[in-house]
Structures are given as structure tokens and as C-alpha cells.
Design a protein around this motif. Structure first.
Motif, PDB file in Angstrom:
ATOM      1  N   GLY A 251       0.777  -1.223   0.000  1.00 32.69           N
ATOM      2  CA  GLY A 251       0.000   0.000   0.000  1.00 32.69           C
ATOM      3  C   GLY A 251       0.811   1.277   0.000  1.00 32.69           C
ATOM      4  O   GLY A 251       0.276   2.355  -0.232  1.00 32.69           O
ATOM      5  N   ASN A 252       2.114   1.165   0.264  1.00 33.99           N
ATOM      6  CA  ASN A 252       2.977   2.340   0.299  1.00 33.99           C
ATOM      7  C   ASN A 252       4.296   2.021  -0.391  1.00 33.99           C
ATOM      8  O   ASN A 252       4.887   0.962  -0.154  1.00 33.99           O
ATOM      9  N   ALA A 253       4.740   2.932  -1.259  1.00 29.80           N
ATOM     10  CA  ALA A 253       5.960   2.733  -2.033  1.00 29.80           C
ATOM     11  C   ALA A 253       7.041   3.691  -1.561  1.00 29.80           C
ATOM     12  O   ALA A 253       6.797   4.895  -1.418  1.00 29.80           O
ATOM     13  N   TYR A 254       8.236   3.160  -1.339  1.00 27.79           N
ATOM     14  CA  TYR A 254       9.388   3.956  -0.901  1.00 27.79           C
ATOM     15  C   TYR A 254      10.412   3.890  -2.025  1.00 27.79           C
ATOM     16  O   TYR A 254      10.959   2.821  -2.312  1.00 27.79           O
ATOM     17  N   VAL A 255      10.635   5.034  -2.657  1.00 27.18           N
ATOM     18  CA  VAL A 255      11.366   5.028  -3.930  1.00 27.18           C
ATOM     19  C   VAL A 255      12.566   5.954  -3.909  1.00 27.18           C
ATOM     20  O   VAL A 255      12.669   6.876  -3.099  1.00 27.18           O
ATOM     21  N   SER A 256      13.462   5.699  -4.842  1.00 27.03           N
ATOM     22  CA  SER A 256      14.519   6.621  -5.227  1.00 27.03           C
ATOM     23  C   SER A 256      14.426   6.761  -6.735  1.00 27.03           C
ATOM     24  O   SER A 256      14.289   5.756  -7.451  1.00 27.03           O
ATOM     25  N   GLU A 257      14.500   7.977  -7.227  1.00 27.70           N
ATOM     26  CA  GLU A 257      14.375   8.186  -8.662  1.00 27.70           C
ATOM     27  C   GLU A 257      15.656   7.848  -9.415  1.00 27.70           C
ATOM     28  O   GLU A 257      15.726   8.019 -10.630  1.00 27.70           O
ATOM     29  N   THR A 258      16.666   7.333  -8.687  1.00 30.57           N
ATOM     30  CA  THR A 258      17.869   6.829  -9.338  1.00 30.57           C
ATOM     31  C   THR A 258      17.985   5.315  -9.212  1.00 30.57           C
ATOM     32  O   THR A 258      19.003   4.733  -9.595  1.00 30.57           O
ATOM     33  N   SER A 259      16.964   4.680  -8.693  1.00 29.19           N
ATOM     34  CA  SER A 259      16.955   3.217  -8.541  1.00 29.19           C
ATOM     35  C   SER A 259      15.736   2.632  -9.232  1.00 29.19           C
ATOM     36  O   SER A 259      14.625   3.142  -9.090  1.00 29.19           O
ATOM     37  N   PRO A 260      15.895   1.520  -9.973  1.00 31.64           N
ATOM     38  CA  PRO A 260      14.744   0.881 -10.608  1.00 31.64           C
ATOM     39  C   PRO A 260      13.936   0.004  -9.654  1.00 31.64           C
ATOM     40  O   PRO A 260      12.889  -0.518 -10.030  1.00 31.64           O
ATOM     41  N   ILE A 261      14.419  -0.163  -8.435  1.00 29.38           N
ATOM     42  CA  ILE A 261      13.764  -1.060  -7.481  1.00 29.38           C
ATOM     43  C   ILE A 261      12.967  -0.244  -6.466  1.00 29.38           C
ATOM     44  O   ILE A 261      13.486   0.674  -5.826  1.00 29.38           O
ATOM     45  N   VAL A 262      11.707  -0.594  -6.326  1.00 26.57           N
ATOM     46  CA  VAL A 262      10.808   0.040  -5.368  1.00 26.57           C
ATOM     47  C   VAL A 262      10.693  -0.856  -4.147  1.00 26.57           C
ATOM     48  O   VAL A 262      10.494  -2.068  -4.269  1.00 26.57           O
ATOM     49  N   VAL A 263      10.825  -0.272  -2.977  1.00 28.83           N
ATOM     50  CA  VAL A 263      10.583  -0.987  -1.724  1.00 28.83           C
ATOM     51  C   VAL A 263       9.169  -0.644  -1.273  1.00 28.83           C
ATOM     52  O   VAL A 263       8.801   0.532  -1.203  1.00 28.83           O
ATOM     53  N   GLY A 264       8.373  -1.646  -0.996  1.00 26.88           N
ATOM     54  CA  GLY A 264       7.011  -1.417  -0.543  1.00 26.88           C
ATOM     55  C   GLY A 264       6.732  -2.128   0.758  1.00 26.88           C
ATOM     56  O   GLY A 264       7.446  -3.056   1.144  1.00 26.88           O
TER      57      GLY A 264
END
Length: 404
Positions: A251-264
Motif C-alpha cells: 500500500g505504500n511505495a518507498y522510492v529513489s528516482e535513481t533506482s529501478p527497485i521500489v521498496v514497498g
């Protein structure tokens, strides 16, 4: 095209970090110093906004001294506006602008600038835009983030009318592509994507309970579902199914715009009580895969407790009182930094409980049980400064100032 899933366990994979050094146990302690010079916070003239019942504190980002104490409604949510100075405060009338005065000699101020919204909800920052979503109407308000600092009153805004009101979220990409959730008062089931002219170019109704948004490298956008996630990339929507069915919720995405991997975040028991979670999702937006990683015993968190920080790593503030450093590339815990006392999950999600936000390589961690806030160097794990507050901190938002 749907790809396979993988569930992994990190039990026993902890790597203990160095002993934490307390630089100060009161406001006004020594300023943090990074190896070889000033910390990012010192360079920035940074600020930290803290909501408490009936008010908002603005703290100096280095000393953690209180520089302003402002009255507000009894419960407010705080979101960074995206310009490293302003914070959007959810009030009954809409999104009110808090000027933290980060990077300036001005005084912090809860301004009279309010973006009208019926039940203000998510705030998204991307591509130089700030995007505000009103749950009560489904309307999206968009403006150039930089205009907050130069406009006399409200900046020029674009409003995209909602179809049906629901708890939703929207994002606009560099080329004007507009993504928004689809739902109504009874349910939410997917997303709609339109080009810069407003023509719908993609849609999906395969995301029950759609919630949250995160934009990763190359503008791949992830939305959470009760049974997995949706990924939008290069004009196409891909459904990723969770390994637990019929309920495996991100339900929540923790992202970096320099990484292709999303931690949720991840929850697989629809009847589970409380808000603590003990697993995370790793979504590869290139390979279109969704993995679930079980965290070690005792490592539990809420939606306020994951951030992305230095080197695109994920930093999980867990109920054992430590920040656990997760490498999204491997799914392994790379380090552990003790910071606060062990804590229990909140009875209601609005209740004060520990939270973490990041400015550069500095994390700010709240500890409501002791009415404290800590500044932590994420490159070393050292607690640089601790401040005791006269109030119980709840929501938190950073403002990096001019030297981010």
C-alpha cells in the motif's frame, strides 16, 4: 505480461552496526559533522517540521533547537512540498502552506496560503511539480513547485477534475502524462493514464484497494494493490501478483528516482490486528518482478518507518528501536543502527509512534515515548544530536534548505 514472484527470508541475516554515540541529550547540542567537513544539514540551513496535538514545531536541522511553535488544528499531516523549504499541512479547508524558512534568514510561518481541498489526502512531488489530491472530490491540483517561493499567494494551478470521489493519488510525468487512481466511495480498483492532451492511453482495473504511488528510475510508476502492484512504464501497465492470495497487500511505495527497485510495505493477513508489519516487497520495475522479503524476528514497522537514503538503500526504523539498512538489490540487511528504545505499534494509525525522514545523509527519528527527536548520520549510524521536546511529536517533514 505477468512475471513470477519470490518470497525470501532474512531471519538471522542481521549484521550488527557500531555502537551509537550520543552527541547531545538536549536541544542545542553539538552540530553534526560529516567526515571531511560540514554535514549536508549544516550546508543547507535545514529545518524539520513536527506536528503535535494542536501545533507544529519548526526545528533547526542541525541543533534541533525549536525556532518556531505554531498553532494548528488538533491533528495535521505534514508533507514536504518539494522545494526544500515549504511543507504542505492538511487542514480542514485544504492544504495549507508552512514556510519553514529553511535556507533563509526569515522566520518560519504557517502562511495564509491554502489550496482548497475537500478532505486533503496524498501529496506527490515529481518532475518539478507538486500534486495534491482531494479525497472528497477526486480532484487533483498541480502546480510548479518552485512557484511556492515566488508567488504572492497561490501559485498558478492546474486542476484535473475527479470522476468519482475516493481515497486516491495522482502523479504527472516529465512529458505531461497523467496517472491517477480509479475508484469511488465503496471501492478502488485501478488506475487510468492520460497523455498531455488528456486522451486516455492506458487503464487497468486489476488493482483492488489501489493505494499509494512511487516513481522510480526512468519514470516507472508503481501503485499498490491488495493482491500485488501495478507498474506503469513506457506506455504500458503491468500487473504483478503477490505470492499470497487472495490477499497480499502493498500500500505504500518507498522510492529513489535513481533506482529501478521500489521498496514497498507488505501485509498478507487481512484480519491481522494492529499496524506493525514484518515483511517488505521489492519491485523491480525493469524486470517486472515482485519479491517478498520476510524481515528478521522482532523487526516490525509501520507506514512511517521506511525511507530511501544514501546509496539508494532502504532504512527501516523498527519496533526493536534500531534502523535496519536493507539493500534493495540483494534483499539483505546490510547493517543495523540502534537509535531509540523498543516500542509497540499504535492502536490507531494516527497515534504518535516513531517515524523517520531523510535529508541527504541525515535521518530525523522521532521518539514519542520520550518526547524526543534524534538526528542520525546514515553513513555511520551515529546519533549526532538528540533533543528533548515539551510536546509529543507525531507527523514529521524535512526541509533541506538551499544546500541539498
Amino acid at each position: 505480461m505477468q512475471k513470477s514472484n519470490l518470497r525470501r527470508s532474512l531471519t538471522g541475516a542481521l549484521a550488527l552496526g557500531a555502537v551509537v554515540v550520543l552527541a547531545s541529550c538536549a536541544a542545542g547540542g553539538d552540530a553534526p559533522a560529516a567526515a571531511g567537513g560540514e554535514s549536508s544539514a549544516e550546508k543547507a540551513g535545514s529545518r524539520v517540521a513536527l506536528a503535535y496535538e494542536g501545533g507544529i514545531l519548526v526545528l533547526d536541522g542541525v541543533t534541533l533547537e525549536t525556532v518556531a511553535d505554531l498553532e494548528s488544528e488538533s491533528f495535521t499531516r505534514l508533507n514536504a512540498a518539494g522545494d526544500d523549504r515549504h511543507v504542505m499541512v492538511t487542514m480542514s479547508e485544504g492544504f495549507q502552506v508552512l514556510d519553514t524558512a529553511a535556507g533563509s534568514a526569515d522566520k518560519p510561518e504557517l502562511t495564509d496560503v491554502i489550496f482548497d481541498a475537500d478532505t486533503p489526502g496524498h501529496v506527490v512531488r515529481h518532475a518539478g511539480k507538486t500534486i495534491l489530491y482531494a479525497d472528497g472530490t477526486g480532484d487533483t491540483t498541480i502546480f510548479d513547485t518552485a512557484d511556492l517561493a515566488t508567488s504572492d499567494g497561490l501559485p498558478e494551478i492546474q486542476t484535473v477534475a475527479g470522476v468519482e470521489a475516493h481515497h486516491g493519488v495522482s502523479v504527472i510525468l516529465e512529458d505531461g502524462t497523467f496517472l491517477t487512481t480509479v475508484g469511488n466511495a465503496d471501492s478502488r480498483n485501478g488506475i487510468s493514464v492520460g497523455d498531455a492532451s488528456g486522451t486516455e492511453i492506458a487503464t487497468s482495473d486489476q488493482c483492488p484497494g489501489v493505494h499509494g504511488e512511487g516513481t522510480a528510475k526512468d519514470e516507472a510508476v508503481v501503485f499498490g494493490c491488495d493482491d500485488g502492484a501495478l507498474v506503469y512504464s513506457d506506455g504500458e501497465i503491468t500487473k504483478l501478483t503477490a505470492p499470497d492470495q487472495p490477499f497480499g497487500r502493498m500500500g505504500n511505495a518507498y522510492v529513489s528516482e535513481t533506482s529501478p527497485i521500489v521498496v514497498g510495505d507488505y501485509k498478507n493477513d487481512v484480519d491481522a490486528e494492529g499496524y506493525l508489519l514484518d515483511a517488505v516487497t521489492l519491485i523491480d520495475t525493469v524486470d517486472k518482478t515482485l519479491d517478498v522479503v520476510d524481515l528478521p524476528d522482532g523487526v516490525e514497522y509501520t507506514f512511517r518507518d521506511i525511507v530511501r537514503g544514501p546509496n539508494d538503500l532502504a532504512y527501516i526504523l523498527a519496533s526493536d528501536g534500531a534502523i535496519h539498512v536493507l539493500d534493495p538489490e540483494t534483499g539483505e540487511i546490510a547493517d543495523t543502527f540502534p537509535v531509540v528504545e523498543a516500542w509497540e505499534g499504535p492502536a490507531q494509525w494516527q497515534d504518535p509512534h516513531p517515524a523517520i525522514v531523510v535529508t541527504g545523509d541525515i535521518a530525523y527519528v522521532t521518539e514519542p515515548a520520550s518526547n524526543s527527536i534524534h538526528a542520525v548520520d546514515l553513513t555511520t549510524g551515529d546519533v549526532l544530536t538528540t533533543a528533548k521536546l515539551d510536546v509529543t511529536p507525531n507527523e514529521i517533514a524535512p526541509a533541506a534548505g538551499s544546500g541539498k
